[in-house]
Design a protein around this motif. Structure first.
Motif, PDB file in Angstrom:
ATOM      1  N   SER A 211       0.895  -1.288  -0.004  1.00  0.00           N
ATOM      2  CA  SER A 211       0.212  -0.060   0.073  1.00  0.00           C
ATOM      3  C   SER A 211       0.785   1.076  -0.033  1.00  0.00           C
ATOM      4  O   SER A 211       0.261   2.629  -0.286  1.00  0.00           O
ATOM      5  CB  SER A 211      -0.832  -0.004   1.071  1.00  0.00           C
ATOM      6  N   GLU A 212       2.130   1.047   0.212  1.00  0.00           N
ATOM      7  CA  GLU A 212       2.958   2.380  -0.009  1.00  0.00           C
ATOM      8  C   GLU A 212       3.270   2.501  -1.402  1.00  0.00           C
ATOM      9  O   GLU A 212       4.092   3.655  -1.621  1.00  0.00           O
ATOM     10  CB  GLU A 212       4.215   2.262   1.044  1.00  0.00           C
ATOM     11  N   ASN A 213       2.710   1.993  -2.104  1.00  0.00           N
ATOM     12  CA  ASN A 213       3.134   2.066  -3.515  1.00  0.00           C
ATOM     13  C   ASN A 213       1.831   2.386  -4.406  1.00  0.00           C
ATOM     14  O   ASN A 213       1.447   1.674  -5.320  1.00  0.00           O
ATOM     15  CB  ASN A 213       3.558   1.177  -4.357  1.00  0.00           C
ATOM     16  N   PRO A 214       1.070   3.602  -3.922  1.00  0.00           N
ATOM     17  CA  PRO A 214      -0.286   3.934  -4.469  1.00  0.00           C
ATOM     18  C   PRO A 214      -0.132   4.150  -6.136  1.00  0.00           C
ATOM     19  O   PRO A 214      -1.114   3.701  -6.869  1.00  0.00           O
ATOM     20  CB  PRO A 214      -0.715   5.142  -3.593  1.00  0.00           C
ATOM     21  N   GLU A 215       0.803   4.710  -6.510  1.00  0.00           N
ATOM     22  CA  GLU A 215       1.048   5.006  -7.994  1.00  0.00           C
ATOM     23  C   GLU A 215       1.062   3.781  -8.704  1.00  0.00           C
ATOM     24  O   GLU A 215       0.321   3.582  -9.741  1.00  0.00           O
ATOM     25  CB  GLU A 215       2.124   5.973  -8.444  1.00  0.00           C
ATOM     26  N   GLY A 216       1.845   2.807  -8.266  1.00  0.00           N
ATOM     27  CA  GLY A 216       1.722   1.456  -9.039  1.00  0.00           C
ATOM     28  C   GLY A 216       0.476   0.681  -8.734  1.00  0.00           C
ATOM     29  O   GLY A 216       0.129  -0.047  -9.809  1.00  0.00           O
ATOM     30  N   LEU A 217      -0.220   0.836  -7.806  1.00  0.00           N
ATOM     31  CA  LEU A 217      -1.481   0.070  -7.705  1.00  0.00           C
ATOM     32  C   LEU A 217      -2.674   0.696  -8.623  1.00  0.00           C
ATOM     33  O   LEU A 217      -3.260  -0.078  -9.241  1.00  0.00           O
ATOM     34  CB  LEU A 217      -2.161   0.340  -6.350  1.00  0.00           C
ATOM     35  N   ALA A 218      -2.576   2.097  -8.849  1.00  0.00           N
ATOM     36  CA  ALA A 218      -3.187   2.569  -9.563  1.00  0.00           C
ATOM     37  C   ALA A 218      -2.945   2.093 -11.146  1.00  0.00           C
ATOM     38  O   ALA A 218      -3.950   1.903 -11.950  1.00  0.00           O
ATOM     39  CB  ALA A 218      -3.373   4.039  -9.667  1.00  0.00           C
ATOM     40  N   GLU A 219      -1.783   1.884 -11.338  1.00  0.00           N
ATOM     41  CA  GLU A 219      -1.277   1.371 -12.664  1.00  0.00           C
ATOM     42  C   GLU A 219      -1.887   0.097 -12.834  1.00  0.00           C
ATOM     43  O   GLU A 219      -2.340  -0.326 -14.213  1.00  0.00           O
ATOM     44  CB  GLU A 219       0.243   1.556 -12.806  1.00  0.00           C
ATOM     45  N   ILE A 220      -1.758  -0.785 -12.096  1.00  0.00           N
ATOM     46  CA  ILE A 220      -2.348  -2.211 -12.302  1.00  0.00           C
ATOM     47  C   ILE A 220      -3.742  -2.346 -12.493  1.00  0.00           C
ATOM     48  O   ILE A 220      -4.339  -2.937 -13.020  1.00  0.00           O
ATOM     49  CB  ILE A 220      -1.570  -3.058 -10.992  1.00  0.00           C
ATOM     50  N   THR A 226      -9.707  -7.744 -13.210  1.00  0.00           N
ATOM     51  CA  THR A 226      -9.739  -8.350 -12.008  1.00  0.00           C
ATOM     52  C   THR A 226      -9.900  -7.221 -10.835  1.00  0.00           C
ATOM     53  O   THR A 226      -9.156  -6.414 -10.671  1.00  0.00           O
ATOM     54  CB  THR A 226      -8.612  -9.346 -11.497  1.00  0.00           C
ATOM     55  N   PRO A 227     -10.911  -7.533  -9.747  1.00  0.00           N
ATOM     56  CA  PRO A 227     -11.129  -6.672  -8.701  1.00  0.00           C
ATOM     57  C   PRO A 227      -9.593  -6.536  -8.092  1.00  0.00           C
ATOM     58  O   PRO A 227      -9.078  -7.614  -7.591  1.00  0.00           O
ATOM     59  CB  PRO A 227     -12.417  -6.890  -7.959  1.00  0.00           C
ATOM     60  N   ILE A 228      -9.315  -5.112  -7.352  1.00  0.00           N
ATOM     61  CA  ILE A 228      -8.274  -5.114  -6.675  1.00  0.00           C
ATOM     62  C   ILE A 228      -8.750  -5.110  -5.145  1.00  0.00           C
ATOM     63  O   ILE A 228      -9.312  -4.217  -4.885  1.00  0.00           O
ATOM     64  CB  ILE A 228      -7.336  -3.996  -6.861  1.00  0.00           C
ATOM     65  N   ALA A 229      -7.926  -5.563  -4.066  1.00  0.00           N
ATOM     66  CA  ALA A 229      -8.193  -5.770  -2.789  1.00  0.00           C
ATOM     67  C   ALA A 229      -7.048  -5.455  -2.231  1.00  0.00           C
ATOM     68  O   ALA A 229      -5.938  -5.513  -2.491  1.00  0.00           O
ATOM     69  CB  ALA A 229      -8.946  -7.152  -2.607  1.00  0.00           C
ATOM     70  N   LEU A 230      -7.420  -4.587  -1.130  1.00  0.00           N
ATOM     71  CA  LEU A 230      -6.412  -4.109  -0.416  1.00  0.00           C
ATOM     72  C   LEU A 230      -6.776  -3.281   1.106  1.00  0.00           C
ATOM     73  O   LEU A 230      -7.902  -2.885   1.057  1.00  0.00           O
ATOM     74  CB  LEU A 230      -5.514  -2.804  -1.099  1.00  0.00           C
ATOM     75  N   GLY A 231      -6.097  -3.513   2.134  1.00  0.00           N
ATOM     76  CA  GLY A 231      -6.448  -2.405   3.097  1.00  0.00           C
ATOM     77  C   GLY A 231      -5.783  -3.229   4.613  1.00  0.00           C
ATOM     78  O   GLY A 231      -6.085  -2.528   5.571  1.00  0.00           O
ATOM     79  N   LYS A 241      -8.201   7.097   2.479  1.00  0.00           N
ATOM     80  CA  LYS A 241      -8.971   8.194   1.644  1.00  0.00           C
ATOM     81  C   LYS A 241      -8.041   8.410   0.484  1.00  0.00           C
ATOM     82  O   LYS A 241      -8.812   8.544  -0.694  1.00  0.00           O
ATOM     83  CB  LYS A 241      -8.764   9.510   2.560  1.00  0.00           C
ATOM     84  N   PRO A 242      -6.770   8.310   0.319  1.00  0.00           N
ATOM     85  CA  PRO A 242      -6.161   8.669  -1.101  1.00  0.00           C
ATOM     86  C   PRO A 242      -6.618   7.239  -2.050  1.00  0.00           C
ATOM     87  O   PRO A 242      -6.492   7.426  -3.152  1.00  0.00           O
ATOM     88  CB  PRO A 242      -4.534   8.599  -0.646  1.00  0.00           C
ATOM     89  N   PHE A 243      -6.653   6.004  -1.308  1.00  0.00           N
ATOM     90  CA  PHE A 243      -7.150   4.840  -2.368  1.00  0.00           C
ATOM     91  C   PHE A 243      -8.220   5.178  -2.861  1.00  0.00           C
ATOM     92  O   PHE A 243      -8.693   4.872  -3.973  1.00  0.00           O
ATOM     93  CB  PHE A 243      -6.866   3.677  -1.532  1.00  0.00           C
ATOM     94  N   PHE A 244      -9.108   5.749  -2.017  1.00  0.00           N
ATOM     95  CA  PHE A 244     -10.852   5.886  -2.900  1.00  0.00           C
ATOM     96  C   PHE A 244     -10.599   6.988  -3.811  1.00  0.00           C
ATOM     97  O   PHE A 244     -11.014   6.889  -4.818  1.00  0.00           O
ATOM     98  CB  PHE A 244     -11.459   6.418  -1.588  1.00  0.00           C
TER      99      PHE A 244
END
Length: 380
Positions: A211-220, A226-231, A241-244
């Motif tokens: 989760s410390e790589n939000p830019e990479g998660l948004a790219e994937i 496929t739904p992305i789950a995290l938290g 908040k920033p992931f929403f």
């Protein structure tokens, strides 16, 4: 009524229980488990005792605000896990005193039972077909497993063949499958693996990146259906908040014993609902954590599915989810669904004598340390 006592107990295999008792004898239980860091979380309760002995236990929101903001430094895994365990115990105490389950005090039921999933593949996933068959016989129709063992930073798609075969083996048993990358897969491989898995129709891929790589998660997220789950490693509504806002996640997985407790997760879930994001709380922990999760499941419209640790690979030495429960039926799945707890508070009755006895020989659980073939550290 005033808080008279706040106690903590180390419960095997790796849990930390909290018991709050008022001056009139009312009591409640919570779970402040933070895997591998029980001693640190336990230490945070020294400050909580200083602040909250003598406080009104019914003022849960006020106690939470003081616990979160009052020490100036706030957030993080240790402090939020301690606060979660205390907060759960206060809901349990209040519910027992009033004869109401926590979900009843949070708006009432929106569902009558809770779909659940169980683990089948641990740190070294193998023999998936057999494990899936066992879960099928227990009534589950959904499972989760780790995608891989430790991985290098880069590699070739050949490394994915085994992952695909394991998923297909579980699906052949009629299972819906969630696949946990566990933060072990770095961005160059994660993009490729997410693409390779897409035709399999997974429930979700969990923590494709940390989760410390939000830019990479948004790219994937932008490159897979496929739904992305995290938290599980986010600890407050401000962390989520920033992931929403980035639309990088489809399913959030706050942990009721890490993310500040019941009301904080209910607030996180309400924020998620506004972004059309589902909630599937993380819970590879003990019975009180699961009881807290079920309070959220009962009253939260966008709750989708609940993790359960029954028979999980971490539960070793004869210690399993229901060991310290005296009302085991409250946490026993039937046909893949858990019942909504009808008992007061968290709906979980704890064998206090057994917990006190177990605490005499305090566990020192630590997660394993993984290394790659060249000897460098790898994410567990």
């Amino acid at each position: 009524m005033k808080i008279g006592k706040i106690e903590t107990f180390y419960a095997p295999p790796r849990w930390l229980f909290v018991r709050v008792e008022s001056d009139d004898g009312s009591f409640g239980w919570g779970e402040a488990s933070l895997e591998g860091w029980a001693e640190a979380v336990d230490g945070a309760f020294a400050a909580f005792r200083d602040r909250f002995i003598g406080a009104d236990p019914f003022r849960i929101e006020d106690i939470w605000q003081v616990g979160y903001r009052g020490g100036f430094y706030r957030g993080g895994a240790v402090l939020m896990s301690a606060l979660a365990g205390l907060e759960q115990a206060l809901w349990d105490l209040k519910g027992r005193a009033l004869g109401l389950p926590a979900w009843q005090m949070l708006g009432g039921k929106v569902r009558d039972r809770v779909r659940s999933y169980a683990w089948i593949g641990g740190d070294r996933p193998h023999e998936i077909a057999e494990a899936a068959e066992v879960r099928k016989k227990q009534g589950f129709n959904a499972v989760k497993m780790n995608a891989t063992a430790e991985l290098d930073w880069i590699g070739t798609p050949k490394a994915f063949d085994e992952v695909v075969r394991r998923v297909e083996a579980a699906q052949a048993q009629g299972m819906d499958v969630g696949l946990d990358f566990h933060g072990r897969v770095h961005r160059p491989l994660a993009k490729q693996l997410a693409k390779a898995l897409e035709p399999l129709g997974l429930l979700f891929i969990e923590e494709p990146l940390l989760s410390e790589n939000p830019e990479g998660l948004a790219e994937i997220a932008a490159h897979t259906a496929t739904p992305i789950a995290l938290g599980e490693r986010l600890y407050s509504r401000w962390d989520f908040k920033p992931f929403f806002e980035s639309r990088a996640v489809d399913i959030i997985q706050p942990d009721l014993s890490h993310a500040g407790g019941i009301l904080e997760v209910r607030k996180i879930a309400a924020m998620a609902e506004a972004y059309d994001i589902a909630v599937a709380p993380h819970c590879p922990l003990g019975p009180l954590a699961l009881g807290a999760c079920l309070q959220i499941a009962a009253c939260t419209p966008n709750h989708a599915i609940q993790e359960i640790s029954l028979g999980i690979h971490y539960n070793t030495g004869g210690h399993d989810l229901l060991n310290f429960c005296t009302n085991k039926e409250a946490l026993t799945p039937i046909d893949g669904y858990l019942p909504v707890p009808e008992g007061p508070g968290l709906g979980v009755d704890i064998d206090e004598a057994a917990v006190r006895e177990a605490d005499k020989d305090r566990h020192r659980w630590r997660n394993p340390i993984f290394r790659t073939k060249d000897g460098s550290f790898a994410e567990w």
